[in-house]
Design a protein around this motif. Structure first.
Motif, PDB file in Angstrom:
ATOM      1  N   ALA A 147      29.681 -16.205  41.837  1.00  0.00           N
ATOM      2  CA  ALA A 147      30.697 -17.472  41.883  1.00  0.00           C
ATOM      3  C   ALA A 147      29.650 -18.188  41.285  1.00  0.00           C
ATOM      4  O   ALA A 147      30.076 -19.253  41.000  1.00  0.00           O
ATOM      5  CB  ALA A 147      30.324 -17.292  43.851  1.00  0.00           C
ATOM      6  N   SER A 148      27.986 -17.568  41.397  1.00  0.00           N
ATOM      7  CA  SER A 148      27.522 -19.042  40.885  1.00  0.00           C
ATOM      8  C   SER A 148      27.585 -19.307  38.943  1.00  0.00           C
ATOM      9  O   SER A 148      27.272 -19.798  38.478  1.00  0.00           O
ATOM     10  CB  SER A 148      26.043 -18.878  40.992  1.00  0.00           C
ATOM     11  N   ALA A 149      27.602 -18.064  38.372  1.00  0.00           N
ATOM     12  CA  ALA A 149      28.047 -17.355  37.383  1.00  0.00           C
ATOM     13  C   ALA A 149      29.432 -18.468  36.585  1.00  0.00           C
ATOM     14  O   ALA A 149      29.767 -18.773  35.793  1.00  0.00           O
ATOM     15  CB  ALA A 149      28.007 -16.452  37.210  1.00  0.00           C
ATOM     16  N   LEU A 150      30.165 -18.222  37.427  1.00  0.00           N
ATOM     17  CA  LEU A 150      31.879 -19.103  37.394  1.00  0.00           C
ATOM     18  C   LEU A 150      31.517 -20.454  37.409  1.00  0.00           C
ATOM     19  O   LEU A 150      32.806 -21.446  37.022  1.00  0.00           O
ATOM     20  CB  LEU A 150      32.711 -18.442  38.251  1.00  0.00           C
ATOM     21  N   THR A 151      30.369 -20.864  37.844  1.00  0.00           N
ATOM     22  CA  THR A 151      31.282 -22.320  38.204  1.00  0.00           C
ATOM     23  C   THR A 151      29.751 -23.548  36.878  1.00  0.00           C
ATOM     24  O   THR A 151      29.145 -22.942  37.116  1.00  0.00           O
ATOM     25  CB  THR A 151      30.487 -22.869  39.280  1.00  0.00           C
ATOM     26  N   GLU A 152      30.413 -24.657  36.174  1.00  0.00           N
ATOM     27  CA  GLU A 152      30.042 -25.299  35.879  1.00  0.00           C
ATOM     28  C   GLU A 152      28.901 -25.872  35.989  1.00  0.00           C
ATOM     29  O   GLU A 152      27.889 -26.602  35.401  1.00  0.00           O
ATOM     30  CB  GLU A 152      30.740 -25.661  34.217  1.00  0.00           C
ATOM     31  N   GLU A 153      29.367 -26.773  37.481  1.00  0.00           N
ATOM     32  CA  GLU A 153      28.348 -27.584  38.085  1.00  0.00           C
ATOM     33  C   GLU A 153      26.453 -26.516  38.354  1.00  0.00           C
ATOM     34  O   GLU A 153      26.561 -25.728  38.794  1.00  0.00           O
ATOM     35  CB  GLU A 153      28.769 -28.140  39.319  1.00  0.00           C
ATOM     36  N   GLU A 154      26.383 -27.443  38.919  1.00  0.00           N
ATOM     37  CA  GLU A 154      24.627 -27.404  38.929  1.00  0.00           C
ATOM     38  C   GLU A 154      24.842 -26.505  40.304  1.00  0.00           C
ATOM     39  O   GLU A 154      23.991 -26.243  41.086  1.00  0.00           O
ATOM     40  CB  GLU A 154      23.510 -28.613  39.112  1.00  0.00           C
ATOM     41  N   GLU A 155      25.701 -27.419  41.119  1.00  0.00           N
ATOM     42  CA  GLU A 155      25.556 -26.453  42.328  1.00  0.00           C
ATOM     43  C   GLU A 155      25.554 -24.940  42.501  1.00  0.00           C
ATOM     44  O   GLU A 155      26.615 -25.076  41.398  1.00  0.00           O
ATOM     45  CB  GLU A 155      26.733 -27.813  43.473  1.00  0.00           C
ATOM     46  N   PHE A 156      25.625 -24.408  44.001  1.00  0.00           N
ATOM     47  CA  PHE A 156      25.900 -23.001  43.839  1.00  0.00           C
ATOM     48  C   PHE A 156      27.194 -22.877  44.785  1.00  0.00           C
ATOM     49  O   PHE A 156      27.615 -23.440  44.990  1.00  0.00           O
ATOM     50  CB  PHE A 156      24.323 -22.508  44.614  1.00  0.00           C
ATOM     51  N   HIS A 157      27.198 -22.004  44.653  1.00  0.00           N
ATOM     52  CA  HIS A 157      28.165 -21.295  45.321  1.00  0.00           C
ATOM     53  C   HIS A 157      28.808 -21.554  46.821  1.00  0.00           C
ATOM     54  O   HIS A 157      27.930 -21.660  47.428  1.00  0.00           O
ATOM     55  CB  HIS A 157      28.420 -19.103  45.468  1.00  0.00           C
ATOM     56  N   THR A 158      29.787 -21.630  47.549  1.00  0.00           N
ATOM     57  CA  THR A 158      30.198 -21.712  48.787  1.00  0.00           C
ATOM     58  C   THR A 158      30.763 -20.416  49.518  1.00  0.00           C
ATOM     59  O   THR A 158      30.807 -19.518  48.990  1.00  0.00           O
ATOM     60  CB  THR A 158      31.820 -22.946  49.126  1.00  0.00           C
ATOM     61  N   LYS A 159      31.106 -20.857  50.440  1.00  0.00           N
ATOM     62  CA  LYS A 159      31.692 -18.670  51.309  1.00  0.00           C
ATOM     63  C   LYS A 159      32.791 -18.913  50.600  1.00  0.00           C
ATOM     64  O   LYS A 159      32.579 -17.815  50.097  1.00  0.00           O
ATOM     65  CB  LYS A 159      31.401 -19.607  52.636  1.00  0.00           C
ATOM     66  N   ASP A 160      33.647 -19.373  50.765  1.00  0.00           N
ATOM     67  CA  ASP A 160      35.123 -19.620  49.806  1.00  0.00           C
ATOM     68  C   ASP A 160      34.505 -19.070  48.265  1.00  0.00           C
ATOM     69  O   ASP A 160      35.403 -17.968  48.160  1.00  0.00           O
ATOM     70  CB  ASP A 160      36.213 -20.873  49.714  1.00  0.00           C
ATOM     71  N   ASP A 161      33.946 -20.083  47.487  1.00  0.00           N
ATOM     72  CA  ASP A 161      33.577 -19.111  46.332  1.00  0.00           C
ATOM     73  C   ASP A 161      33.293 -17.270  46.487  1.00  0.00           C
ATOM     74  O   ASP A 161      34.153 -16.431  45.626  1.00  0.00           O
ATOM     75  CB  ASP A 161      32.222 -20.165  45.412  1.00  0.00           C
ATOM     76  N   ILE A 162      32.313 -17.430  46.997  1.00  0.00           N
ATOM     77  CA  ILE A 162      31.954 -15.999  47.370  1.00  0.00           C
ATOM     78  C   ILE A 162      32.968 -15.275  48.108  1.00  0.00           C
ATOM     79  O   ILE A 162      33.041 -13.499  47.650  1.00  0.00           O
ATOM     80  CB  ILE A 162      30.751 -15.567  48.542  1.00  0.00           C
ATOM     81  N   ILE A 163      33.967 -15.738  48.727  1.00  0.00           N
ATOM     82  CA  ILE A 163      35.206 -14.567  49.700  1.00  0.00           C
ATOM     83  C   ILE A 163      35.794 -14.455  47.975  1.00  0.00           C
ATOM     84  O   ILE A 163      36.797 -13.268  48.094  1.00  0.00           O
ATOM     85  CB  ILE A 163      35.866 -15.575  50.776  1.00  0.00           C
ATOM     86  N   GLN A 164      36.473 -15.212  47.374  1.00  0.00           N
ATOM     87  CA  GLN A 164      37.157 -14.776  46.347  1.00  0.00           C
ATOM     88  C   GLN A 164      36.738 -14.262  45.368  1.00  0.00           C
ATOM     89  O   GLN A 164      37.440 -13.423  44.442  1.00  0.00           O
ATOM     90  CB  GLN A 164      37.317 -16.583  45.814  1.00  0.00           C
ATOM     91  N   CYS A 165      35.354 -13.819  44.791  1.00  0.00           N
ATOM     92  CA  CYS A 165      34.826 -12.752  44.107  1.00  0.00           C
ATOM     93  C   CYS A 165      34.456 -11.486  44.692  1.00  0.00           C
ATOM     94  O   CYS A 165      34.416 -10.955  43.719  1.00  0.00           O
ATOM     95  CB  CYS A 165      33.101 -13.565  43.515  1.00  0.00           C
ATOM     96  N   LEU A 166      34.113 -11.555  45.926  1.00  0.00           N
ATOM     97  CA  LEU A 166      34.803 -10.329  46.443  1.00  0.00           C
ATOM     98  C   LEU A 166      35.547  -8.965  45.632  1.00  0.00           C
ATOM     99  O   LEU A 166      34.434  -8.019  45.642  1.00  0.00           O
ATOM    100  CB  LEU A 166      34.630  -9.904  47.860  1.00  0.00           C
ATOM    101  N   PRO A 167      36.797  -9.136  44.853  1.00  0.00           N
ATOM    102  CA  PRO A 167      37.601  -7.853  44.884  1.00  0.00           C
ATOM    103  C   PRO A 167      37.126  -8.331  43.460  1.00  0.00           C
ATOM    104  O   PRO A 167      37.245  -6.910  43.251  1.00  0.00           O
ATOM    105  CB  PRO A 167      38.834  -8.781  45.349  1.00  0.00           C
ATOM    106  N   SER A 168      36.426  -8.483  42.757  1.00  0.00           N
ATOM    107  CA  SER A 168      35.893  -8.615  41.346  1.00  0.00           C
ATOM    108  C   SER A 168      34.198  -7.559  41.791  1.00  0.00           C
ATOM    109  O   SER A 168      34.046  -7.508  40.398  1.00  0.00           O
ATOM    110  CB  SER A 168      35.603  -9.998  40.868  1.00  0.00           C
ATOM    111  N   ILE A 169      34.547  -6.682  42.590  1.00  0.00           N
ATOM    112  CA  ILE A 169      33.040  -6.117  43.124  1.00  0.00           C
ATOM    113  C   ILE A 169      32.933  -5.034  42.906  1.00  0.00           C
ATOM    114  O   ILE A 169      33.848  -4.351  43.573  1.00  0.00           O
ATOM    115  CB  ILE A 169      31.953  -7.156  43.311  1.00  0.00           C
ATOM    116  N   LYS A 170      32.796  -3.818  41.957  1.00  0.00           N
ATOM    117  CA  LYS A 170      32.749  -2.688  41.611  1.00  0.00           C
ATOM    118  C   LYS A 170      31.447  -2.182  42.313  1.00  0.00           C
ATOM    119  O   LYS A 170      30.477  -1.750  41.863  1.00  0.00           O
ATOM    120  CB  LYS A 170      33.454  -2.113  40.965  1.00  0.00           C
TER     121      LYS A 170
END
Length: 313
Positions: A285-308
């Protein structure tokens, strides 16, 4: 409370430009100045998720005051010992054309024996408020290379879980105190740890086994940007991030450590597969954002299916 230790924090100045050409006058497209350092990045990721966190370490000079003020604006509790010398500055060059991130790191200020004793006193007191503490990053000048061993030992006396994320001799000496989780910073050590070169899945597994054999419960080896080996005394897992458009690798390793800390705090008996998947999703989630801010809960949830996550043993 998730506490982090950054003994050698930095003011990170990021310069973005289309193309970097040596020996030329170049116009920078964007400049940003943010608090940096591995432990600080972990605190920022934990706070972005919504949990309380406290950042400890050494700060000095104008850069140190800037860092402390910025962290408090993020909602992070600070408890740094302030030193006389100026906190270091790191320069990060982001080249858009070749999609590269280049980090030039300042070695950091000198720390006196008095400074170190004051900090250890702060650390010991703070452990009464902490559930887990992450100790991360390089050491400033004149800090003994067994400092992580000393701090982990102090934390264990207070029944606080520990995470070690460092490199070189400080990492190896820290292992002797048996942290709960250990992750060598391979990027800072040219992919070498415990006198071994980590250049494949096979060597990553060997190093993970060696770390666990020393009494550490969880070993994490990031041997590629998108692949990690995670080992316990009974299990070995391969975690892979899906094919995503990564735009920023700065801070992704710390986001993953934050993910492990969050899960270990929230769920004392969490399923290891779920812990690994969550931690990897934090990093992605942090790798997919260009901003300095880190991930939010929603960002993490969206990334979960991409993790094997595959159990190898």
């Amino acid at each position: 409370m998730i506490t982090t230790v950054t003994l050698n924090p930095a003011l990170d100045i990021t310069l973005e430009l289309d193309r970097f050409i040596p020996d030329k006058y170049l116009t920078v497209e964007k400049v940003s100045r943010i608090p940096g350092g591995k432990g600080i990045n972990i605190s920022k990721a934990v706070r972005a998720y919504g949990l309380d966190t406290m950042a400890l370490g050494f700060l000095g000079g104008h850069a140190g005051h800037f860092i402390a003020e910025q962290l408090r604006e993020y909602g992070i509790t600070t408890n740094f010992w302030h030193i006389e010398e100026e906190t270091r500055t790191n320069i990060i060059i982001v080249e858009h054309q070749n999609r590269t991130h280049t980090l030039m790191s300042d070695p950091g200020p000198k720390i006196t024996k008095k400074d170190l004793e004051r900090f250890k006193s702060i650390f010991s007191r703070v452990m009464s408020q902490s559930k887990i503490v992450a100790l991360s990053g390089s050491l400033p000048t004149d800090v003994p290379d067994d400092i992580y061993y000393q701090l982990i030992d102090l934390a264990h006396q207070k029944k606080v879980g520990t995470i070690l994320d460092a490199s070189g001799i400080p990492f190896e000496k820290g292992l002797e105190a048996k942290p709960l989780l250990a992750k060598p910073d391979l990027r800072a050590s040219n992919n070498r740890v415990l006198n071994k070169s980590v250049d494949s899945q096979e060597t990553a597994i060997k190093v993970a086994h060696e770390i666990v054999s020393r009494g550490i419960q969880i070993a994490v080896i990031s041997y590629q940007d998108t692949k990690d080996i995670i080992a316990t005394s009974e299990q070995v897992w391969l975690a892979e991030s899906g094919d995503q458009k990564v735009v920023n690798i700065i801070g992704t390793a710390e986001a993953m450590i934050a993910g492990f800390a969050i899960k270990l705090v929230e769920e004392e008996k969490a399923d290891m597969r779920e812990v690994i998947q969550f931690a990897m999703a934090c990093g992605l989630a942090s790798a997919l954002t260009e901003e300095e801010e880190f991930h939010t809960k929603d960002d993490i949830i969206q990334c979960l299916p991409s993790i094997k996550v595959t159990r190898l043993k």
